[in-house]
Design a protein around this motif. Sequence first.
Motif, PDB file in Angstrom:
ATOM      1  N   LEU A  57       0.830  -1.210   0.000  1.00 35.16           N
ATOM      2  CA  LEU A  57       0.000   0.000   0.000  1.00 35.16           C
ATOM      3  C   LEU A  57       0.864   1.261   0.000  1.00 35.16           C
ATOM      4  N   GLY A  58       1.915   1.263   0.797  1.00 35.67           N
ATOM      5  CA  GLY A  58       2.820   2.407   0.808  1.00 35.67           C
ATOM      6  C   GLY A  58       3.500   2.614  -0.531  1.00 35.67           C
ATOM      7  N   LEU A  59       3.893   1.514  -1.171  1.00 32.34           N
ATOM      8  CA  LEU A  59       4.553   1.608  -2.478  1.00 32.34           C
ATOM      9  C   LEU A  59       3.575   2.017  -3.566  1.00 32.34           C
ATOM     10  N   ILE A  60       2.347   1.547  -3.476  1.00 29.85           N
ATOM     11  CA  ILE A  60       1.321   1.941  -4.445  1.00 29.85           C
ATOM     12  C   ILE A  60       1.071   3.446  -4.357  1.00 29.85           C
ATOM     13  N   GLU A  61       0.977   3.958  -3.143  1.00 23.69           N
ATOM     14  CA  GLU A  61       0.774   5.396  -2.962  1.00 23.69           C
ATOM     15  C   GLU A  61       1.938   6.189  -3.555  1.00 23.69           C
ATOM     16  N   ALA A  62       3.147   5.691  -3.349  1.00 25.69           N
ATOM     17  CA  ALA A  62       4.340   6.430  -3.750  1.00 25.69           C
ATOM     18  C   ALA A  62       4.679   6.269  -5.224  1.00 25.69           C
ATOM     19  N   LYS A  63       4.450   5.058  -5.771  1.00 26.11           N
ATOM     20  CA  LYS A  63       4.957   4.751  -7.102  1.00 26.11           C
ATOM     21  C   LYS A  63       3.907   4.255  -8.083  1.00 26.11           C
ATOM     22  N   GLY A  64       2.695   4.030  -7.603  1.00 25.91           N
ATOM     23  CA  GLY A  64       1.677   3.471  -8.475  1.00 25.91           C
ATOM     24  C   GLY A  64       1.704   1.951  -8.442  1.00 25.91           C
ATOM     25  N   PRO A  65       0.648   1.307  -8.962  1.00 24.65           N
ATOM     26  CA  PRO A  65       0.538  -0.150  -8.841  1.00 24.65           C
ATOM     27  C   PRO A  65       1.548  -0.939  -9.668  1.00 24.65           C
ATOM     28  N   THR A  66       2.134  -0.322 -10.681  1.00 27.26           N
ATOM     29  CA  THR A  66       3.142  -1.031 -11.489  1.00 27.26           C
ATOM     30  C   THR A  66       4.542  -0.489 -11.255  1.00 27.26           C
ATOM     31  N   GLY A  67       4.697   0.381 -10.275  1.00 32.49           N
ATOM     32  CA  GLY A  67       5.978   1.042 -10.073  1.00 32.49           C
ATOM     33  C   GLY A  67       6.869   0.417  -9.020  1.00 32.49           C
ATOM     34  N   PHE A  68       6.508  -0.769  -8.529  1.00 32.57           N
ATOM     35  CA  PHE A  68       7.326  -1.416  -7.508  1.00 32.57           C
ATOM     36  C   PHE A  68       7.421  -2.908  -7.793  1.00 32.57           C
ATOM     37  N   THR A  69       8.378  -3.533  -7.166  1.00 36.18           N
ATOM     38  CA  THR A  69       8.585  -4.973  -7.316  1.00 36.18           C
ATOM     39  C   THR A  69       8.262  -5.681  -6.009  1.00 36.18           C
ATOM     40  N   LEU A  70       8.116  -7.000  -6.106  1.00 33.45           N
ATOM     41  CA  LEU A  70       7.925  -7.780  -4.884  1.00 33.45           C
ATOM     42  C   LEU A  70       9.128  -7.664  -3.960  1.00 33.45           C
ATOM     43  N   SER A  71      10.298  -7.536  -4.545  1.00 28.52           N
ATOM     44  CA  SER A  71      11.499  -7.384  -3.714  1.00 28.52           C
ATOM     45  C   SER A  71      11.427  -6.112  -2.884  1.00 28.52           C
ATOM     46  N   GLU A  72      10.914  -5.032  -3.472  1.00 25.09           N
ATOM     47  CA  GLU A  72      10.758  -3.788  -2.718  1.00 25.09           C
ATOM     48  C   GLU A  72       9.733  -3.949  -1.602  1.00 25.09           C
ATOM     49  N   ALA A  73       8.636  -4.649  -1.897  1.00 19.42           N
ATOM     50  CA  ALA A  73       7.625  -4.877  -0.862  1.00 19.42           C
ATOM     51  C   ALA A  73       8.213  -5.690   0.281  1.00 19.42           C
ATOM     52  N   ALA A  74       9.021  -6.689  -0.059  1.00 21.01           N
ATOM     53  CA  ALA A  74       9.663  -7.505   0.966  1.00 21.01           C
ATOM     54  C   ALA A  74      10.621  -6.667   1.808  1.00 21.01           C
ATOM     55  N   LYS A  75      11.381  -5.813   1.148  1.00 25.23           N
ATOM     56  CA  LYS A  75      12.334  -4.965   1.869  1.00 25.23           C
ATOM     57  C   LYS A  75      11.613  -4.043   2.836  1.00 25.23           C
ATOM     58  N   GLN A  76      10.489  -3.445   2.379  1.00 28.56           N
ATOM     59  CA  GLN A  76       9.718  -2.573   3.254  1.00 28.56           C
ATOM     60  C   GLN A  76       9.169  -3.332   4.452  1.00 28.56           C
ATOM     61  N   ALA A  77       8.817  -4.609   4.235  1.00 29.16           N
ATOM     62  CA  ALA A  77       8.278  -5.422   5.324  1.00 29.16           C
ATOM     63  C   ALA A  77       9.375  -6.000   6.211  1.00 29.16           C
ATOM     64  N   GLY A  78      10.614  -5.862   5.781  1.00 27.14           N
ATOM     65  CA  GLY A  78      11.724  -6.330   6.593  1.00 27.14           C
ATOM     66  C   GLY A  78      11.993  -7.818   6.475  1.00 27.14           C
TER      67      GLY A  78
END
Length: 205
Positions: free
Chosen positions: A20-41
């Motif tokens: 959700l944070g990445l979608i707000e910042a970059k849009g639904p196609t602007g992030f990768t699963l790796s970025e989501a994992a990194k944000q989640a730690g």
Amino acid sequence: MRKRGYHHGNLRQALVESALGLIEAKGPTGFTLSEAAKQAGVTPAAVYRHFEGREDLIAEAAKQGFAMFADLMQHAYEKYQPSALAAFEATGRAYLAFARKHPGHYIAMFESGISVNRTPELADAAARARRILEKAAADLSQHIPAEKRPPAAMFSAHIMALSHGVVELYARNTPGATSPFSPEDLLESGIMIYLRGLGLIEPDK
């Protein structure tokens, strides 16, 4: 963008919050699963224990969003009973309020390209929200003669389209889209014009 992380053993939800944070910042196609994992730690490999890919993760965010959206619409509808007009107007305002308060969910629901039929759970959540607005429309239009009465699904779809247009053009800081009126005023006046056209409220004197 606020930091989200993995807490209390709920990795699946931590990933949704990260998305959700990445979608707000970059849009639904602007992030990768790796970025989501990194944000989640967590490591990227951990994501695949819960989601097959980015679209599945966004679909879960959309499902949760529709559930929240339906709850908000139901509350708005019930709060202004027994007035069918007040209840209907409240559901329109709830649409705009939801888009303002939960932009990540809103984008996942309406702008990600994810079909509401991707999963049965997502379809059910979306249908529940739609039924509430249709019920409000049916209540309000029941006094129109049957031969002139628009189907509740069409009536509510018109208001959804109007609400979505106001959100996209005037509540999301769209470049070049300016208005001397607030999004709330634009939506309310648009709904009133529509209802006058149906003969549901008296024209201004």
